[in-house]
Design a protein around this motif. Structure first.
Motif, short mmCIF file in Angstrom:
data_model
loop_
_atom_site.label_atom_id
_atom_site.label_comp_id
_atom_site.label_asym_id
_atom_site.label_seq_id
_atom_site.Cartn_x
_atom_site.Cartn_y
_atom_site.Cartn_z
N ASP A 195 0.94 -1.25 0.02
CA ASP A 195 0.20 0.05 -0.08
C ASP A 195 0.79 1.11 0.02
N ASP A 196 1.92 1.16 0.39
CA ASP A 196 3.18 2.29 0.55
C ASP A 196 3.93 2.43 -0.94
N GLY A 197 3.60 1.75 -1.68
CA GLY A 197 4.19 1.68 -3.03
C GLY A 197 5.43 0.73 -3.28
N ALA A 198 5.65 -0.20 -2.28
CA ALA A 198 6.83 -1.00 -2.45
C ALA A 198 6.55 -2.42 -2.96
N THR A 199 7.64 -3.03 -3.61
CA THR A 199 7.35 -4.23 -4.08
C THR A 199 7.56 -5.38 -3.29
N VAL A 200 6.85 -6.33 -3.12
CA VAL A 200 6.95 -7.35 -1.88
C VAL A 200 7.57 -8.47 -2.89
N ASP A 201 8.78 -9.07 -2.62
CA ASP A 201 9.29 -10.25 -3.49
C ASP A 201 9.19 -11.52 -2.70
N PHE A 202 8.40 -12.52 -3.54
CA PHE A 202 8.41 -14.01 -3.23
C PHE A 202 9.37 -14.90 -3.98
N GLY A 203 10.42 -14.80 -3.66
CA GLY A 203 11.42 -15.49 -4.45
C GLY A 203 11.71 -14.91 -5.88
N GLU A 204 11.33 -15.46 -7.20
CA GLU A 204 11.62 -14.82 -8.40
C GLU A 204 10.08 -13.96 -8.66
N ILE A 205 9.13 -13.91 -7.99
CA ILE A 205 8.02 -13.27 -8.15
C ILE A 205 7.70 -12.19 -7.25
N GLY A 206 7.53 -10.73 -7.94
CA GLY A 206 7.41 -9.56 -7.00
C GLY A 206 6.05 -9.18 -7.37
N LEU A 207 5.38 -8.51 -6.25
CA LEU A 207 4.00 -8.15 -6.02
C LEU A 207 4.09 -6.58 -5.77
N SER A 208 3.25 -5.86 -6.47
CA SER A 208 2.86 -4.30 -6.10
C SER A 208 1.76 -4.02 -6.47
N LEU A 209 1.35 -2.51 -6.22
CA LEU A 209 0.11 -2.11 -6.77
C LEU A 209 -0.22 -2.18 -8.13
N GLU A 210 0.65 -2.20 -9.04
CA GLU A 210 0.26 -2.11 -10.29
C GLU A 210 0.58 -3.30 -11.18
N ALA A 211 1.32 -4.37 -10.84
CA ALA A 211 1.78 -5.50 -11.66
C ALA A 211 2.23 -6.50 -10.85
N LEU A 212 2.31 -7.58 -11.45
CA LEU A 212 3.13 -8.77 -11.09
C LEU A 212 4.47 -9.01 -11.86
N THR A 213 5.41 -9.25 -11.35
CA THR A 213 6.56 -9.22 -12.16
C THR A 213 7.27 -10.46 -11.94
N PHE A 214 7.97 -11.18 -13.17
CA PHE A 214 8.51 -12.61 -12.70
C PHE A 214 9.64 -12.37 -13.74
N ARG A 215 10.86 -12.73 -13.37
CA ARG A 215 12.14 -12.70 -14.28
C ARG A 215 12.08 -11.60 -15.15
N GLY A 216 11.79 -10.36 -14.76
CA GLY A 216 11.96 -9.07 -15.78
C GLY A 216 10.75 -8.80 -16.51
N ASN A 217 9.91 -9.65 -16.59
CA ASN A 217 8.27 -9.77 -17.24
C ASN A 217 7.34 -8.89 -16.25
#
Length: 351
Positions: A195-217
């Motif tokens: 909620d503060d705008g950070a990205t929380v990482d779970f191994g290779e997967i990152g979660l943020s308000l805008e998107a899910l990131t995985f290996r640069g995608n």
């Protein structure tokens, strides 16, 4: 944090060592880690529950019976050969049972704020719920029988422990207790970070308000229709196509990841639905005013004219549903600011 499995202390004036009992070591670890009140203890699984040892015994017994029959009928070479074959499963069962005896001293203790794990010949490992990471190889879902409770625990200071349902009995109980405690303790912190705008990482997967990131995608939440992990592999449906991510066992604290991802995905879906509703215009009210030059009424239309003069109630405009969060103040920026309503803290539960 780990401690030796035993501590030897000499009495004053003597060289005779004293061994500290395992229970005392565990409580020393709990006190050092500030784990709080002791909740439950799980001992090593009973040897009779080991299906591998039982299977080896059954196979070896079958070979022995065949060898005895061969000896009775005078087929001594066959009897010797079958007897040698019986040694193979018997040896496997013997060495496996020795391994089980070594693990009989294993012990798993749950506390109010953490847990400890001990295996014979190793050190007592302690973990706090607020800092521990757990990897579970197989995640049980509804309508699917759990087949594996294999945990890999890690924590600050290099603390590590690996155990499964063949080591400790009552796996359903301790498995659920560990996952529930870690999720309940760490989920609020992860929600606040997102909620503060950070990205929380779970191994290779990152979660943020805008998107899910995985290996640069990067995959915007509006593109993701579904996230699934029933096959042991985390997959998601993006714009109608399935995209494979990573095995469940490689995601630390999977239940926290799953809850956050579902909240953000559903919040994005509700935003899109609200935006589509905003685009729908209310119906245009038709005026009942007479056209110029038509003051005279046609014969037989008096009743119709009177009905036309009845005042019509204005149509009620469509309402736009909102996703609200009492703990978050709504920004006062431009109306077209993206993500202005999305928050990971919005309580959208997932099954």
């Amino acid at each position: 944090m780990t401690t030796p499995s035993t501590v030897k202390q000499g009495e004053p004036g003597t060289s005779v060592p004293q061994t500290v009992p395992l229970t005392q070591l565990i409580h020393l670890m709990a006190e050092y880690q500030k784990l709080g009140t002791h909740r439950q203890t799980f001992r090593a699984a009973a040897p009779t529950s080991d299906t591998f040892v039982r299977g080896c015994g059954i196979v070896a017994g079958g070979f022995v019976a065949v060898g005895a029959i061969c000896a009775v009928v005078g087929a001594y070479p066959g009897s010797i050969a079958v007897g040698l074959l019986a040694l193979v499963p018997a040896s496997m069962g013997f060495f496996w049972s020795r391994r089980n005896r070594r693990n009989r001293a294993a012990r798993l203790d749950l506390f109010e704020s953490g847990m400890t794990v001990y295996r014979k010949g190793e050190k007592v490992a302690g973990f706090r719920w607020d800092t521990a990471e757990v990897h579970q190889r197989v995640i049980p879902f509804q309508n699917s029988a759990p087949s594996d409770y294999s945990f890999e625990m890690s924590g600050p200071g290099g603390a590590e422990a690996t155990f499964d349902d063949t080591l400790f009995g009552d796996a359903r109980d301790w498995g659920k207790a560990i996952q529930s405690a870690i999720t309940a303790t760490q989920l609020p912190r992860a929600v606040t970070a997102i909620d503060d705008g950070a990205t929380v990482d779970f191994g290779e997967i990152g979660l943020s308000l805008e998107a899910l990131t995985f290996r640069g995608n990067t995959f915007a939440w509006e593109q993701i229709q579904l996230i699934d992990a029933r096959s042991g592999l985390v997959r998601m449906k993006v714009d109608g196509n399935w995209v494979s991510l990573t095995p469940v066992g490689k995601i630390p604290n999977f239940y926290i990841f799953n809850e956050l991802a579902e909240r953000l995905r559903q919040a994005a879906a509700e935003e899109m639905s609200a935006a589509e509703t905003d685009d729908v215009q209310p119906p245009i009210e038709v005026s009942d005013a007479k056209a110029p030059g038509t003051d005279a009424e046609a014969p037989g239309t008096a009743e119709a004219s009177e009905a036309a003069q009845i005042e019509q109630a204005p149509a009620e405009p469509l309402r736009t549903p909102e996703v609200t969060d009492d703990a978050v103040t709504e920004p006062t920026g431009p109306a077209d600011t993206p993500w202005r309503k999305r928050k990971a803290g919005v309580s959208i539960s997932s099954d």
